[in-house]
Structures are given as structure tokens and as C-alpha cells.
Design a protein around this motif. Structure first.
Motif, short mmCIF file in Angstrom:
data_model
loop_
_atom_site.label_atom_id
_atom_site.label_comp_id
_atom_site.label_asym_id
_atom_site.label_seq_id
_atom_site.Cartn_x
_atom_site.Cartn_y
_atom_site.Cartn_z
N THR A 115 -7.16 15.32 -1.62
CA THR A 115 -7.41 14.36 -0.55
C THR A 115 -6.29 13.31 -0.53
OG1 THR A 115 -8.88 13.13 -2.03
CG2 THR A 115 -9.91 14.70 -0.52
N LEU A 116 -6.13 12.68 0.61
CA LEU A 116 -5.06 11.72 0.82
C LEU A 116 -5.63 10.31 0.92
CD1 LEU A 116 -1.99 11.39 1.50
CD2 LEU A 116 -2.64 11.64 3.91
N TRP A 117 -5.01 9.37 0.19
CA TRP A 117 -5.51 7.99 0.13
C TRP A 117 -4.36 7.01 0.25
CZ3 TRP A 117 -10.69 7.66 0.05
CH2 TRP A 117 -11.38 8.82 -0.32
N ARG A 118 -4.60 5.92 0.97
CA ARG A 118 -3.63 4.82 1.03
C ARG A 118 -4.24 3.66 0.27
NH1 ARG A 118 -0.13 2.61 6.14
NH2 ARG A 118 1.28 1.42 4.83
N ARG A 119 -3.68 3.39 -0.90
CA ARG A 119 -4.19 2.36 -1.78
C ARG A 119 -3.03 1.62 -2.44
NH1 ARG A 119 -8.11 3.78 0.60
NH2 ARG A 119 -10.24 4.05 -0.16
N ALA A 120 -3.34 0.51 -3.09
CA ALA A 120 -2.32 -0.32 -3.75
C ALA A 120 -1.79 0.35 -5.02
CB ALA A 120 -2.87 -1.70 -4.07
N THR A 121 -2.66 1.06 -5.75
CA THR A 121 -2.26 1.67 -7.02
C THR A 121 -2.85 3.08 -7.15
OG1 THR A 121 -4.18 0.93 -8.29
CG2 THR A 121 -2.30 -0.61 -8.13
N ALA A 122 -2.28 3.82 -8.07
CA ALA A 122 -2.80 5.16 -8.36
C ALA A 122 -4.23 5.08 -8.88
CB ALA A 122 -1.90 5.85 -9.37
N ASP A 123 -4.52 4.06 -9.69
CA ASP A 123 -5.89 3.89 -10.20
C ASP A 123 -6.88 3.65 -9.06
OD1 ASP A 123 -5.12 4.28 -12.82
OD2 ASP A 123 -5.03 2.14 -13.30
N ASP A 124 -6.47 2.85 -8.07
CA ASP A 124 -7.34 2.61 -6.91
C ASP A 124 -7.58 3.90 -6.14
OD1 ASP A 124 -7.39 -0.09 -7.57
OD2 ASP A 124 -5.93 -0.67 -6.04
N ALA A 125 -6.54 4.72 -6.00
CA ALA A 125 -6.68 5.99 -5.30
C ALA A 125 -7.62 6.93 -6.06
CB ALA A 125 -5.32 6.64 -5.10
N MET A 134 0.84 -1.19 0.00
CA MET A 134 0.00 0.00 0.00
C MET A 134 0.88 1.24 0.00
SD MET A 134 -3.11 -1.12 0.09
CE MET A 134 -4.45 -0.52 1.07
N GLN A 135 0.50 2.20 -0.80
CA GLN A 135 1.22 3.46 -0.91
C GLN A 135 0.26 4.60 -0.58
OE1 GLN A 135 4.49 2.22 -1.10
NE2 GLN A 135 4.84 3.97 -2.40
N TRP A 136 0.82 5.75 -0.25
CA TRP A 136 0.03 6.96 -0.08
C TRP A 136 -0.05 7.70 -1.40
CZ3 TRP A 136 -2.93 7.71 3.95
CH2 TRP A 136 -2.61 7.13 5.17
N PHE A 137 -1.22 8.23 -1.70
CA PHE A 137 -1.44 9.04 -2.89
C PHE A 137 -2.28 10.26 -2.51
CE2 PHE A 137 -1.05 4.69 -4.40
CZ PHE A 137 -0.15 4.80 -5.43
N THR A 138 -2.02 11.38 -3.15
CA THR A 138 -2.94 12.50 -3.06
C THR A 138 -3.69 12.57 -4.37
OG1 THR A 138 -1.28 14.07 -3.86
CG2 THR A 138 -1.48 13.81 -1.46
N VAL A 139 -4.95 13.01 -4.29
CA VAL A 139 -5.77 13.11 -5.49
C VAL A 139 -6.47 14.47 -5.49
CG1 VAL A 139 -7.59 12.07 -6.89
CG2 VAL A 139 -6.15 10.61 -5.45
N VAL A 155 -3.83 12.28 -9.85
CA VAL A 155 -3.19 11.51 -8.78
C VAL A 155 -1.71 11.85 -8.71
CG1 VAL A 155 -2.72 9.19 -7.92
CG2 VAL A 155 -4.85 9.66 -9.14
N PHE A 156 -1.22 11.95 -7.49
CA PHE A 156 0.19 12.21 -7.25
C PHE A 156 0.66 11.33 -6.11
CE2 PHE A 156 3.63 14.67 -5.19
CZ PHE A 156 4.49 14.78 -6.27
N GLU A 157 1.80 10.68 -6.30
CA GLU A 157 2.39 9.89 -5.22
C GLU A 157 3.35 10.81 -4.47
OE1 GLU A 157 5.01 5.86 -4.42
OE2 GLU A 157 4.33 6.30 -6.44
N PRO A 158 3.02 11.14 -3.21
CA PRO A 158 3.84 12.10 -2.48
C PRO A 158 5.29 11.66 -2.35
CG PRO A 158 1.81 11.67 -1.30
CD PRO A 158 1.89 10.68 -2.42
N ILE A 184 3.23 17.08 -1.41
CA ILE A 184 2.04 16.24 -1.43
C ILE A 184 1.27 16.35 -2.73
CG2 ILE A 184 1.76 16.15 1.07
CD1 ILE A 184 -0.61 18.14 0.61
N PHE A 185 1.59 17.35 -3.55
CA PHE A 185 0.96 17.44 -4.86
C PHE A 185 1.83 18.28 -5.76
CE2 PHE A 185 -1.99 18.70 -8.19
CZ PHE A 185 -2.62 17.50 -8.44
#
Length: 107
Positions: free
Chosen positions: A23-33, A1-6, A58-61, A78-79
């Protein structure tokens, strides 16, 4: 799981404004976020009497590497959005960020 901002955008028609949200999301992929953020944005918009615009950037911080995962740390990015423009810095800010129509707290 990675952190992503969207980054998402909602349109408040009655107020004639657009609201950008990150917003901040912890998901497996950028698509999931992106999927999670779009779902949340649609719910947020409905609760606020607004319309979700369907955008998910989507941005991976960039942060500290902790146990193989990037973790948020003070001052981490974060973005990020890169926009190509021939405008000079003052004109660029006036065009995209300081039009006089923003509703923001000034310091």
C-alpha cells in the motif's frame, strides 16, 4: 511529507492462503507509514475474515525529485526487498514465487 510503500501480510485461514499487500502512504516518517499501514491491514483483515500477520516492511520509493520530495514517475521503483540466497535463478523463483500455489493472473 514523503511517500512510502508498505508491504503487509494477511492470513486467510479458511482458504489456507497468505495475501501480501503493498500500500502507498504519504507520511512524515517511515514509522508513521508503518503504523498507518498496520492499522489499515488489521481493518482489511477483519473485513475479509482474515488475520493480520503484524508485518510492515517500509520502502521509500525511488522516483523523480519534485520540489525536494520524491514523486512517483512511470517506471519508478515502489518496493524492493533483498534476500540472500545461494539458489540459482530458476530454483529461486520456483522456491519463492512460482510454487504452483499462487493465485495470480498469468499473461
Amino acid at each position: 511529507m514523503q511517500w512510502f510503500t508498505v508491504r503487509t501480510v494477511v492470513h486467510r485461514r479458511d482458504e489456507r492462503v497468505y495475501q501480501e499487500r503493498i500500500t502507498l502512504w504519504r507520511r512524515a516518517t517511515a514509522d508513521d507509514a508503518a503504523e498507518a499501514a498496520l492499522t489499515e491491514s488489521a481493518e482489511y483483515a477483519a473485513d475479509e475474515g482474515a488475520v493480520d500477520c503484524g508485518l510492515a516492511q517500509v520502502f521509500e520509493p525511488y522516483g523523480d525529485d519534485v520540489a525536494g520530495l520524491r514523486a512517483a514517475a512511470e517506471g519508478c521503483e515502489i518496493f524492493s526487498l533483498v534476500r540472500q540466497s545461494d539458489l540459482e535463478p530458476g530454483a529461486y523463483l520456483d522456491t519463492f514465487f512460482d510454487t504452483g500455489r499462487e493465485q495470480q493472473h498469468m499473461i
